[in-house]
Design a protein around this motif. Structure first.
Motif, mmCIF file in Angstrom:
data_model
loop_
_atom_site.group_PDB
_atom_site.id
_atom_site.type_symbol
_atom_site.label_atom_id
_atom_site.label_comp_id
_atom_site.label_asym_id
_atom_site.label_seq_id
_atom_site.Cartn_x
_atom_site.Cartn_y
_atom_site.Cartn_z
ATOM 1 N N ASP A 1 -5.148 0.595 11.689
ATOM 2 C CA ASP A 1 -3.977 1.438 11.910
ATOM 3 C C ASP A 1 -2.732 0.995 11.149
ATOM 4 N N ASP A 2 -2.543 -0.286 11.016
ATOM 5 C CA ASP A 2 -1.276 -0.772 10.479
ATOM 6 C C ASP A 2 -1.387 -1.349 9.061
ATOM 7 N N LEU A 3 -2.141 -0.653 8.203
ATOM 8 C CA LEU A 3 -2.212 -1.066 6.801
ATOM 9 C C LEU A 3 -0.830 -0.954 6.174
ATOM 10 N N GLN A 4 -0.466 -1.926 5.397
ATOM 11 C CA GLN A 4 0.834 -1.920 4.723
ATOM 12 C C GLN A 4 0.716 -1.122 3.418
ATOM 13 N N MET A 5 0.453 0.205 3.580
ATOM 14 C CA MET A 5 0.193 1.063 2.438
ATOM 15 C C MET A 5 0.499 2.504 2.834
ATOM 16 N N GLU A 6 1.019 3.271 1.889
ATOM 17 C CA GLU A 6 1.321 4.677 2.162
ATOM 18 C C GLU A 6 0.028 5.462 2.396
ATOM 19 N N PRO B 1 -3.354 -4.868 1.646
ATOM 20 C CA PRO B 1 -4.425 -3.899 1.391
ATOM 21 C C PRO B 1 -4.825 -3.787 -0.080
ATOM 22 N N GLY B 2 -3.913 -4.127 -0.965
ATOM 23 C CA GLY B 2 -4.220 -4.052 -2.393
ATOM 24 C C GLY B 2 -5.350 -4.972 -2.797
ATOM 25 N N ILE B 3 -5.589 -6.030 -2.013
ATOM 26 C CA ILE B 3 -6.642 -6.982 -2.345
ATOM 27 C C ILE B 3 -8.002 -6.289 -2.430
ATOM 28 N N ILE B 4 -8.188 -5.224 -1.661
ATOM 29 C CA ILE B 4 -9.452 -4.494 -1.715
ATOM 30 C C ILE B 4 -9.270 -3.122 -2.359
ATOM 31 N N PHE B 5 -8.182 -2.413 -2.015
ATOM 32 C CA PHE B 5 -7.981 -1.068 -2.561
ATOM 33 C C PHE B 5 -7.777 -1.074 -4.075
ATOM 34 N N ASN B 6 -7.207 -2.149 -4.614
ATOM 35 C CA ASN B 6 -6.960 -2.226 -6.056
ATOM 36 C C ASN B 6 -7.985 -3.074 -6.801
ATOM 37 N N SER B 7 -9.024 -3.512 -6.112
ATOM 38 C CA SER B 7 -10.026 -4.349 -6.776
ATOM 39 C C SER B 7 -10.937 -3.488 -7.645
ATOM 40 N N ILE C 1 -3.688 5.806 0.329
ATOM 41 C CA ILE C 1 -4.998 5.566 0.945
ATOM 42 C C ILE C 1 -5.930 6.731 0.634
ATOM 43 N N TRP C 2 -5.427 7.959 0.804
ATOM 44 C CA TRP C 2 -6.271 9.123 0.533
ATOM 45 C C TRP C 2 -6.651 9.215 -0.934
ATOM 46 N N ASP C 3 -5.749 8.855 -1.830
ATOM 47 C CA ASP C 3 -6.086 8.829 -3.258
ATOM 48 C C ASP C 3 -7.236 7.854 -3.519
ATOM 49 N N LYS C 4 -7.184 6.713 -2.841
ATOM 50 C CA LYS C 4 -8.249 5.708 -3.013
ATOM 51 C C LYS C 4 -9.563 6.203 -2.419
ATOM 52 N N VAL C 5 -9.499 6.896 -1.289
ATOM 53 C CA VAL C 5 -10.718 7.438 -0.677
ATOM 54 C C VAL C 5 -11.364 8.461 -1.603
ATOM 55 N N ILE C 6 -10.546 9.297 -2.228
ATOM 56 C CA ILE C 6 -11.066 10.279 -3.187
ATOM 57 C C ILE C 6 -11.691 9.555 -4.386
ATOM 58 N N LEU C 7 -11.043 8.515 -4.871
ATOM 59 C CA LEU C 7 -11.584 7.705 -5.976
ATOM 60 C C LEU C 7 -12.922 7.107 -5.580
#
Length: 174
Positions: free
Chosen positions: A155-160, A131-137, A164-170
């Motif tokens: 459903d099964d993202l390998q991420m806490e 998931p970092g490939i997109i969430f951390n881009s 995820i919610w921190d990234k959605v807020i960002l």
């Protein structure tokens, strides 16, 4: 117009053919070389003695894949449904490493139209594991809303979940 590109040094010289339009679009070096080049029989010859044939072949293949991806976008705009299906299949099956290297762009474009669903599925399979490939881009905050919603439906993202919610807020602030 085609060009003849001579790479390597004796005795390992190899000749490549390249189309001017593709070379100019994909490389500032070739754009500059081709503008000033002298034509012989409507062919431009370029010599690159410091680059091995093996490396040059890799570079040319990446130019071709990039052109194939651009063709996919154009075919979609022209609603050439069968060509869009064919190009997606070829890209996914034969050029998956290029798609991964250009993941952010590929992911964004896969959400432009429903006809890119195979490309979306390819991307979502990667995101599930990495998931970092997109969430951390750097492009995360510019994701289209439908792309973000698709991410959140996995459903099964390998991420806490808190990450995820921190990234959605960002994303919402971006």
């Amino acid at each position: 117009m085609y060009n003849i590109i001579e790479v390597g040094e004796q005795p390992n010289i190899q000749l490549f053919k390249g189309h001017s339009a593709i070379l100019c679009q994909r490389s500032l070096y070739f754009r500059q070389k081709l503008v000033n080049a002298v034509k012989k029989n409507n062919i431009i010859e370029i010599k690159l003695p410091t680059i091995s044939a093996k490396l040059f072949n890799i570079i040319i293949k990446n130019f071709e894949v990039s052109a194939k991806f651009d063709l996919l976008i154009a075919a979609n705009e022209l609603e050439a449904t069968e060509l869009v299906k064919h190009l997606q299949s070829k890209l996914i099956n034969d050029n998956a490493s290029w798609l991964r290297l250009n993941f952010s762009r590929v992911y964004q474009i896969s959400f432009l139209n429903k006809s890119f669903e195979p490309l979306q599925q390819f991307c979502n399979n990667i995101i599930t594991k990495y998931p970092g490939i997109i969430f951390n881009s750097d492009d995360f905050t510019t994701l289209q809303e439908n792309a973000l919603i698709s991410l959140l439906k996995i459903d099964d993202l390998q991420m806490e979940e808190s990450e995820i919610w921190d990234k959605v807020i960002l994303w919402g602030k971006g």
